[in-house]
Design an enzyme around this catalytic site. Sequence first.
Site, PDB file in Angstrom:
ATOM      1  N   ASP A  56      48.736  18.375  34.838  1.00 58.68           N
ATOM      2  CA  ASP A  56      50.162  18.086  34.702  1.00 58.68           C
ATOM      3  C   ASP A  56      50.524  17.935  33.229  1.00 58.68           C
ATOM      4  O   ASP A  56      49.917  17.134  32.515  1.00 58.68           O
ATOM      5  CB  ASP A  56      50.480  16.771  35.440  1.00 58.68           C
ATOM      6  CG  ASP A  56      51.956  16.434  35.396  1.00 58.68           C
ATOM      7  OD1 ASP A  56      52.704  17.007  36.204  1.00 58.68           O
ATOM      8  OD2 ASP A  56      52.372  15.623  34.542  1.00 58.68           O
ATOM      9  N   TYR A  61      55.573  16.420  26.314  1.00 55.29           N
ATOM     10  CA  TYR A  61      54.314  15.744  25.953  1.00 55.29           C
ATOM     11  C   TYR A  61      53.605  16.370  24.737  1.00 55.29           C
ATOM     12  O   TYR A  61      52.740  15.724  24.149  1.00 55.29           O
ATOM     13  CB  TYR A  61      53.312  15.779  27.120  1.00 55.29           C
ATOM     14  CG  TYR A  61      53.778  15.191  28.430  1.00 55.29           C
ATOM     15  CD1 TYR A  61      54.847  14.305  28.503  1.00 55.29           C
ATOM     16  CD2 TYR A  61      53.126  15.524  29.616  1.00 55.29           C
ATOM     17  CE1 TYR A  61      55.266  13.784  29.720  1.00 55.29           C
ATOM     18  CE2 TYR A  61      53.535  15.000  30.834  1.00 55.29           C
ATOM     19  CZ  TYR A  61      54.610  14.135  30.870  1.00 55.29           C
ATOM     20  OH  TYR A  61      55.019  13.633  32.076  1.00 55.29           O
ATOM     21  N   LYS A  91      57.225  20.783  32.822  1.00 55.40           N
ATOM     22  CA  LYS A  91      58.551  20.241  33.132  1.00 55.40           C
ATOM     23  C   LYS A  91      59.588  20.573  32.058  1.00 55.40           C
ATOM     24  O   LYS A  91      59.262  20.639  30.867  1.00 55.40           O
ATOM     25  CB  LYS A  91      58.475  18.713  33.284  1.00 55.40           C
ATOM     26  CG  LYS A  91      57.327  18.245  34.145  1.00 55.40           C
ATOM     27  CD  LYS A  91      57.309  16.756  34.393  1.00 55.40           C
ATOM     28  CE  LYS A  91      55.975  16.320  34.953  1.00 55.40           C
ATOM     29  NZ  LYS A  91      54.950  16.042  33.941  1.00 55.40           N
ATOM     30  N   HIS A 124      62.459  17.499  34.662  1.00 51.17           N
ATOM     31  CA  HIS A 124      61.763  16.243  34.341  1.00 51.17           C
ATOM     32  C   HIS A 124      62.570  15.011  34.793  1.00 51.17           C
ATOM     33  O   HIS A 124      61.999  14.033  35.285  1.00 51.17           O
ATOM     34  CB  HIS A 124      61.514  16.177  32.827  1.00 51.17           C
ATOM     35  CG  HIS A 124      60.333  15.353  32.441  1.00 51.17           C
ATOM     36  ND1 HIS A 124      59.477  15.694  31.418  1.00 51.17           N
ATOM     37  CD2 HIS A 124      59.851  14.193  32.929  1.00 51.17           C
ATOM     38  CE1 HIS A 124      58.533  14.771  31.295  1.00 51.17           C
ATOM     39  NE2 HIS A 124      58.741  13.842  32.209  1.00 51.17           N
TER      40      HIS A 124
HETATM   41  N1  LIG Z   1      57.498  12.972  35.640  1.00 44.12           N
HETATM   42  C1  LIG Z   1      57.527  11.900  34.876  1.00 44.12           C
HETATM   43  O1  LIG Z   1      58.589  11.414  34.451  1.00 44.12           O
HETATM   44  C2  LIG Z   1      56.234  11.230  34.536  1.00 44.12           C
HETATM   45  C3  LIG Z   1      56.229   9.914  34.057  1.00 44.12           C
HETATM   46  C4  LIG Z   1      55.000   9.314  33.762  1.00 44.12           C
HETATM   47  C5  LIG Z   1      53.833  10.035  33.931  1.00 44.12           C
HETATM   48  N2  LIG Z   1      53.851  11.337  34.370  1.00 44.12           N
HETATM   49  C6  LIG Z   1      52.618  12.115  34.573  1.00 44.12           C
HETATM   50  O2  LIG Z   1      51.712  11.318  35.338  1.00 44.12           O
HETATM   51  C7  LIG Z   1      50.488  11.151  34.612  1.00 44.12           C
HETATM   52  C8  LIG Z   1      49.831   9.844  34.989  1.00 44.12           C
HETATM   53  O3  LIG Z   1      50.693   8.743  34.840  1.00 44.12           O
HETATM   54  P1  LIG Z   1      50.567   7.738  33.622  1.00 44.12           P
HETATM   55  O4  LIG Z   1      49.899   8.440  32.521  1.00 44.12           O
HETATM   56  O5  LIG Z   1      51.919   7.148  33.390  1.00 44.12           O
HETATM   57  O6  LIG Z   1      49.706   6.532  34.161  1.00 44.12           O
HETATM   58  P2  LIG Z   1      48.479   6.271  35.166  1.00 44.12           P
HETATM   59  O7  LIG Z   1      47.756   7.527  35.422  1.00 44.12           O
HETATM   60  O8  LIG Z   1      48.976   5.459  36.306  1.00 44.12           O
HETATM   61  O9  LIG Z   1      47.620   5.259  34.312  1.00 44.12           O
HETATM   62  C9  LIG Z   1      46.982   5.662  33.157  1.00 44.12           C
HETATM   63  C10 LIG Z   1      46.333   4.420  32.558  1.00 44.12           C
HETATM   64  O10 LIG Z   1      45.311   3.958  33.443  1.00 44.12           O
HETATM   65  C11 LIG Z   1      44.061   3.939  32.774  1.00 44.12           C
HETATM   66  N3  LIG Z   1      43.035   4.411  33.723  1.00 44.12           N
HETATM   67  C12 LIG Z   1      42.852   5.656  34.225  1.00 44.12           C
HETATM   68  N4  LIG Z   1      41.811   5.675  35.087  1.00 44.12           N
HETATM   69  C13 LIG Z   1      41.330   4.418  35.126  1.00 44.12           C
HETATM   70  C14 LIG Z   1      40.271   3.804  35.822  1.00 44.12           C
HETATM   71  N5  LIG Z   1      39.488   4.476  36.664  1.00 44.12           N
HETATM   72  N6  LIG Z   1      40.064   2.472  35.614  1.00 44.12           N
HETATM   73  C15 LIG Z   1      40.850   1.753  34.776  1.00 44.12           C
HETATM   74  N7  LIG Z   1      41.867   2.284  34.093  1.00 44.12           N
HETATM   75  C16 LIG Z   1      42.116   3.603  34.262  1.00 44.12           C
HETATM   76  C17 LIG Z   1      44.213   4.855  31.589  1.00 44.12           C
HETATM   77  O11 LIG Z   1      43.411   4.381  30.523  1.00 44.12           O
HETATM   78  P3  LIG Z   1      42.491   5.398  29.653  1.00 44.12           P
HETATM   79  O12 LIG Z   1      43.361   6.566  29.354  1.00 44.12           O
HETATM   80  O13 LIG Z   1      42.122   4.546  28.484  1.00 44.12           O
HETATM   81  O14 LIG Z   1      41.310   5.731  30.525  1.00 44.12           O
HETATM   82  C18 LIG Z   1      45.695   4.753  31.245  1.00 44.12           C
HETATM   83  O15 LIG Z   1      45.961   3.663  30.389  1.00 44.12           O
HETATM   84  C19 LIG Z   1      50.944  11.278  33.160  1.00 44.12           C
HETATM   85  O16 LIG Z   1      49.867  11.468  32.271  1.00 44.12           O
HETATM   86  C20 LIG Z   1      51.902  12.436  33.273  1.00 44.12           C
HETATM   87  O17 LIG Z   1      51.188  13.660  33.346  1.00 44.12           O
HETATM   88  C21 LIG Z   1      55.037  11.932  34.699  1.00 44.12           C
END
Ligand SMILES: NC(=O)c1ccc[n+]([C@@H]2O[C@H](COP(=O)([O-])OP(=O)(O)OC[C@H]3O[C@@H](n4cnc5c(N)ncnc54)[C@H](OP(=O)(O)O)[C@@H]3O)[C@@H](O)[C@H]2O)c1
Length: 328
Positions: A56, A61, A91, A124
């Site tokens: 994704d 980004y 997006k 997005h």
């Molecule tokens: N469409 C939208 O508006 C939108 C908004 C937000 C996000 N997104 C997409 O969704 C993806 C994921 O969401 P997100 O990045 O917001 O957050 P997330 O995936 O819920 O959380 C990421 C956080 O969790 C930690 N983490 C990951 N695996 C872990 C594990 N097994 N144990 C402990 N901690 C862990 C990561 O730390 P480390 O990196 O240090 O491992 C990071 O700080 C984004 O990267 C993006 O591609 C889309």
Amino acid sequence: MAATRSTTAVPELALPSGNARPVPVIGLGTAVMFQPPETTKDAVLAAIELGYRHFDTASLYGTEKPLGEGVAEAVRRGLIESREEVFVTSKLWCTQCHPDLVVPSLRQTLENLQMDYLDLYLIHMPVCQKPGPPVFPARREDARPFDFKGVWQAMEECQRLGLARAIGVSNFRTKHLDKMMPFATITPAVNQVEVNPVCQQLKLRGYCAEKGIHVQAFSPLGGQSWAAERNAVLESEVLAEIAKARGKTVAQVSLRWVFEQGVSFVVKTYKKERLKENLEIFDWELTDEDRVKISRIPQKKLSGFSFMFKPEGEFTSVDVSEINPIEE
Ligand SMILES: NC(=O)c1ccc[n+]([C@@H]2O[C@H](COP(=O)([O-])OP(=O)(O)OC[C@H]3O[C@@H](n4cnc5c(N)ncnc54)[C@H](OP(=O)(O)O)[C@@H]3O)[C@@H](O)[C@H]2O)c1
């Protein structure tokens, strides 16, 4: 490096519209800030080696290019046979949400990725801003009316041209979908929104199920440093108790719960051990008792986007404060 083709089995879900290949339930998120591009390329390669086939990104980004490079390198190393083996989402950012900018924006995305099609292209946010580079925090004077009909028709053109195999939306509430659906000749395949045990989105998910829209989770672990209360999931006592009883981590319990809801998800980590940990959720189940406990967790949205859009009032065409509340 010797090629090691992964055999990890990740379940896949057929998308309800478009002609994309089924989406692997787990995808790697690449929303990162202040990281050199090589970190994304390396993470994509490590993920492919472990069995990830879903990625994704977004024009916002800045990770389209290194993601594309990672996939190309994986093909060169023989980790996958071709780009066809991976599901890639990108997006359209708010500054690109103008009917005449949609197809050119997707062409730019494809050039960044060095690919000739996307598996999934998403709007997005239901927010439109003046064309140009993104400005943060968003400026009130840059807000423009969101042309739901014109933008969706241009998204449909992307699919008709074969530039995107499926099209969808992100951060759309029911009211935004209500505005768009009457004009849709192609139903959005996906609505990508925050879903995790603290933000279960029951009403929105029910609405999307009725309309035939697949819900995909972002921030399935509660998000990164910019989320409003980023630790609400990973430090949940309810999830910790379940994790202890099942011999799993809190992250695995959260991801397993999302999967059991019939929701695919994109999760971000670039750490190899966590990439592996997050994959290990498909050969065990939560109990009914676990599910009841999780259903009782108090609900709130963690993705505030407050660093992007200052909550000062009517600064966007569709007020961002209206994206944020969970629909009960
Ligand atoms: N469409 C939208 O508006 C939108 C908004 C937000 C996000 N997104 C997409 O969704 C993806 C994921 O969401 P997100 O990045 O917001 O957050 P997330 O995936 O819920 O959380 C990421 C956080 O969790 C930690 N983490 C990951 N695996 C872990 C594990 N097994 N144990 C402990 N901690 C862990 C990561 O730390 P480390 O990196 O240090 O491992 C990071 O700080 C984004 O990267 C993006 O591609 C889309």
